[in-house]
Structure formats: C-alpha cells, structure tokens
Design a protein around this motif. Structure first.
Motif, PDB file in Angstrom:
ATOM      1  N   ALA A 159     -55.695  36.009 -23.973  1.00  0.00           N
ATOM      2  CA  ALA A 159     -55.154  34.744 -24.474  1.00  0.00           C
ATOM      3  C   ALA A 159     -55.158  33.681 -23.383  1.00  0.00           C
ATOM      4  CB  ALA A 159     -53.737  34.957 -25.009  1.00  0.00           C
ATOM      5  N   VAL A 160     -54.857  34.089 -22.142  1.00  0.00           N
ATOM      6  CA  VAL A 160     -54.871  33.129 -21.031  1.00  0.00           C
ATOM      7  C   VAL A 160     -56.283  32.615 -20.792  1.00  0.00           C
ATOM      8  CG1 VAL A 160     -54.426  32.824 -18.576  1.00  0.00           C
ATOM      9  CG2 VAL A 160     -52.862  34.183 -19.951  1.00  0.00           C
ATOM     10  N   VAL A 161     -57.249  33.533 -20.733  1.00  0.00           N
ATOM     11  CA  VAL A 161     -58.640  33.132 -20.491  1.00  0.00           C
ATOM     12  C   VAL A 161     -59.141  32.238 -21.629  1.00  0.00           C
ATOM     13  CG1 VAL A 161     -60.995  33.974 -20.218  1.00  0.00           C
ATOM     14  CG2 VAL A 161     -59.109  35.179 -19.105  1.00  0.00           C
ATOM     15  N   ALA A 162     -58.833  32.629 -22.863  1.00  0.00           N
ATOM     16  CA  ALA A 162     -59.263  31.820 -24.007  1.00  0.00           C
ATOM     17  C   ALA A 162     -58.630  30.431 -23.964  1.00  0.00           C
ATOM     18  CB  ALA A 162     -58.913  32.529 -25.309  1.00  0.00           C
ATOM     19  N   VAL A 166     -60.807  26.987 -23.870  1.00  0.00           N
ATOM     20  CA  VAL A 166     -60.645  25.960 -24.901  1.00  0.00           C
ATOM     21  C   VAL A 166     -60.133  24.662 -24.285  1.00  0.00           C
ATOM     22  CG1 VAL A 166     -59.425  25.354 -27.019  1.00  0.00           C
ATOM     23  CG2 VAL A 166     -60.304  27.662 -26.708  1.00  0.00           C
ATOM     24  N   ALA A 167     -59.197  24.778 -23.318  1.00  0.00           N
ATOM     25  CA  ALA A 167     -58.698  23.575 -22.651  1.00  0.00           C
ATOM     26  C   ALA A 167     -59.820  22.851 -21.910  1.00  0.00           C
ATOM     27  CB  ALA A 167     -57.584  23.950 -21.674  1.00  0.00           C
ATOM     28  N   PHE A 174     -65.579  18.012 -25.940  1.00  0.00           N
ATOM     29  CA  PHE A 174     -66.240  18.702 -27.043  1.00  0.00           C
ATOM     30  C   PHE A 174     -65.277  18.831 -28.218  1.00  0.00           C
ATOM     31  CE2 PHE A 174     -68.491  20.254 -23.274  1.00  0.00           C
ATOM     32  CZ  PHE A 174     -69.807  20.015 -23.648  1.00  0.00           C
ATOM     33  N   THR A 175     -65.789  18.613 -29.417  1.00  0.00           N
ATOM     34  CA  THR A 175     -64.973  18.724 -30.620  1.00  0.00           C
ATOM     35  C   THR A 175     -65.464  19.906 -31.449  1.00  0.00           C
ATOM     36  OG1 THR A 175     -66.431  17.159 -31.741  1.00  0.00           O
ATOM     37  CG2 THR A 175     -64.435  16.279 -30.711  1.00  0.00           C
ATOM     38  N   PRO A 176     -64.543  20.756 -31.932  1.00  0.00           N
ATOM     39  CA  PRO A 176     -64.969  21.962 -32.648  1.00  0.00           C
ATOM     40  C   PRO A 176     -65.513  21.682 -34.034  1.00  0.00           C
ATOM     41  CG  PRO A 176     -62.577  21.771 -32.667  1.00  0.00           C
ATOM     42  CD  PRO A 176     -63.092  20.635 -31.810  1.00  0.00           C
ATOM     43  N   ASN A 195     -52.288  25.765 -29.647  1.00  0.00           N
ATOM     44  CA  ASN A 195     -50.926  26.166 -30.001  1.00  0.00           C
ATOM     45  C   ASN A 195     -50.847  27.667 -30.245  1.00  0.00           C
ATOM     46  OD1 ASN A 195     -48.925  24.193 -29.868  1.00  0.00           O
ATOM     47  ND2 ASN A 195     -49.535  23.259 -31.790  1.00  0.00           N
ATOM     48  N   VAL A 196     -51.790  28.203 -30.999  1.00  0.00           N
ATOM     49  CA  VAL A 196     -51.790  29.636 -31.313  1.00  0.00           C
ATOM     50  C   VAL A 196     -51.984  30.464 -30.043  1.00  0.00           C
ATOM     51  CG1 VAL A 196     -53.017  31.458 -32.544  1.00  0.00           C
ATOM     52  CG2 VAL A 196     -52.552  29.291 -33.682  1.00  0.00           C
ATOM     53  N   LEU A 197     -52.893  30.054 -29.176  1.00  0.00           N
ATOM     54  CA  LEU A 197     -53.140  30.801 -27.939  1.00  0.00           C
ATOM     55  C   LEU A 197     -51.920  30.783 -27.024  1.00  0.00           C
ATOM     56  CD1 LEU A 197     -56.804  29.660 -27.167  1.00  0.00           C
ATOM     57  CD2 LEU A 197     -56.036  31.898 -27.986  1.00  0.00           C
ATOM     58  N   VAL A 198     -51.247  29.645 -26.924  1.00  0.00           N
ATOM     59  CA  VAL A 198     -50.024  29.578 -26.124  1.00  0.00           C
ATOM     60  C   VAL A 198     -48.957  30.489 -26.712  1.00  0.00           C
ATOM     61  CG1 VAL A 198     -48.140  28.085 -25.409  1.00  0.00           C
ATOM     62  CG2 VAL A 198     -50.476  27.289 -25.196  1.00  0.00           C
TER      63      VAL A 198
END
Length: 220
Positions: A159-162, A166-167, A174-176, A195-198
């Motif tokens: 989760a930290v790496v992801a 993403v950040a 870049f926009t998803p 938000n979900v990853l945090v």
C-alpha cells in the motif's frame, strides 16, 4: 565576540516580524480554485491529496517509519505467554459491536471520503479502532493468525509503494480517466484511489503496532 553573533542571530530571527504580510486573496476565489482543481465536494481532500500532496507523502512515510520503529523496539523481547483481555460477556459483545460499526465507518470514509467529511486517514483510524476493539474483546489469537496467514505486513508495504507511485503520477500531471460526474465516487482523478491506499496503509500499520504491543506486553 560571541554576543555579537548572538545579537545578529536574534535580529535575523526577528527581521521577518517587521515585514507586512501580503493582502490575502478573496476567500470565495480560493474556494473556487480549490473546487476546480480537485473536482470533488470535500475541499479538505483536495488540499491533502492534490494541492499539498508533497506533505501527505511525507506524512505517510513518517507513519511507516513509526511502524518500523515499533517492530524494531520489540524485535529482541520475548513474547508474553498470557495475554489479558475482557472477560465479562456484555463488554465483549459491546466491543465486537463497536468493532463492526467502526469497520463499516472505515469503508464508508475510504470510499466516499472525497465526497463527504472523511478521507483515508480518518478511515485508517476507524479501521485501527475496529481491530483494537477486537483485540480487547479476546480475539488476540485469531487476529494474530489472520495477520500471519494473509501476510498483512506485505500488504501494508504494498500500500505504501502503491501510494508513492500514484502520488508521483498525480504530481506529474497524469490523469487516470475522465473527470467523471461531480459528486460521484469515480470523480476527482487520483483522489479516491489515494484515499483508499492511505486507509489500507493506516489500518494495517495500526494493526501491526497494536498486535506487537499485545504480544510483547500482554495487554493493550
């Protein structure tokens, strides 16, 4: 000569106080810019995960270092054989009920935190509270088995790496996908995913630290 250096240091520190602050822009204009930048109703999420994303990245890294520090502190200590917890049935039922409510609130705050008051950090606190209530109610052994079986520590690191990846994509512009419908869950670009990853990171990190405190101290 030392007093001259001390006086110069004091004057250097006091010099900014003599300067007048620039006139702040109108508040409605600032709110409008934030709303256009994040495209979500919760402007706090826009500030945390958009305009001040550098600060949020540092906060996530600091929380990760705190979790690593707790593991390092307890690495050389023997685990407790007897772990104390609540024994009376009413208290156990209340803790389990509170844990269920906190878990549901955590999911709500993580998925809809950019649309209403809440967000990843609040969701992580609610998730950590749910796990803490389970541990208090006597589910320490079960929680430990689940933590080891599903390798929650690896999910925490992932989760930290992801989040960092993403950040970085967000900071690079870049926009998803498209902007989405204002007020919908898929609006706000990277903000919902961040938000979900945090939330996952804070929940699993809290679980790891509380689990270690229980294992090596015998109680919460």
């Amino acid at each position: 000569m030392s007093w001259i250096y001390a006086l110069a240091a004091v004057l250097l520190c006091l010099a900014p106080l003599l300067l007048s602050l620039p006139e702040p822009p109108p508040l409605d204009r600032v709110l409008e810019l934030l709303l256009q930048s994040g495209d979500v109703p919760n402007l706090v999420s826009t500030v945390i995960l958009k305009t001040r994303l550098y600060d949020t990245v540092a906060e996530v890294v600091v929380f990760t270092l705190a979790s690593i520090g707790v593991r390092w502190i307890f690495s050389g200590e023997p685990s407790q054989r007897r772990i104390r917890g609540l024994q009376d049935a009413p208290s156990v039922v209340l803790c389990q009920l509170g844990s269920t409510v906190c878990a549901l609130v955590a999911v709500e705050l993580a998925l809809r935190g950019h649309l209403s008051p809440g967000g990843g950090f609040a969701a992580g606190v609610a998730g950590g509270t749910a796990i803490g209530l389970l541990l208090i109610s006597g589910s320490v052994r079960l929680a430990d088995r689940l933590y080891q079986r599903y390798r929650a520590d690896l999910w925490e690191k992932a989760a930290v790496v992801a989040f960092l990846v993403v950040a970085l994509l967000s900071l690079e512009g870049f926009t998803p996908w498209g902007p989405g419908t204002f007020g919908a869950i898929d609006s706000g670009g990277w903000i919902p995913l961040l938000n979900v990853l945090v939330a996952v990171k804070v929940t699993l990190g809290s679980w790891a630290m509380v689990q270690l405190l229980v294992r090596y101290r015998g109680l919460l």
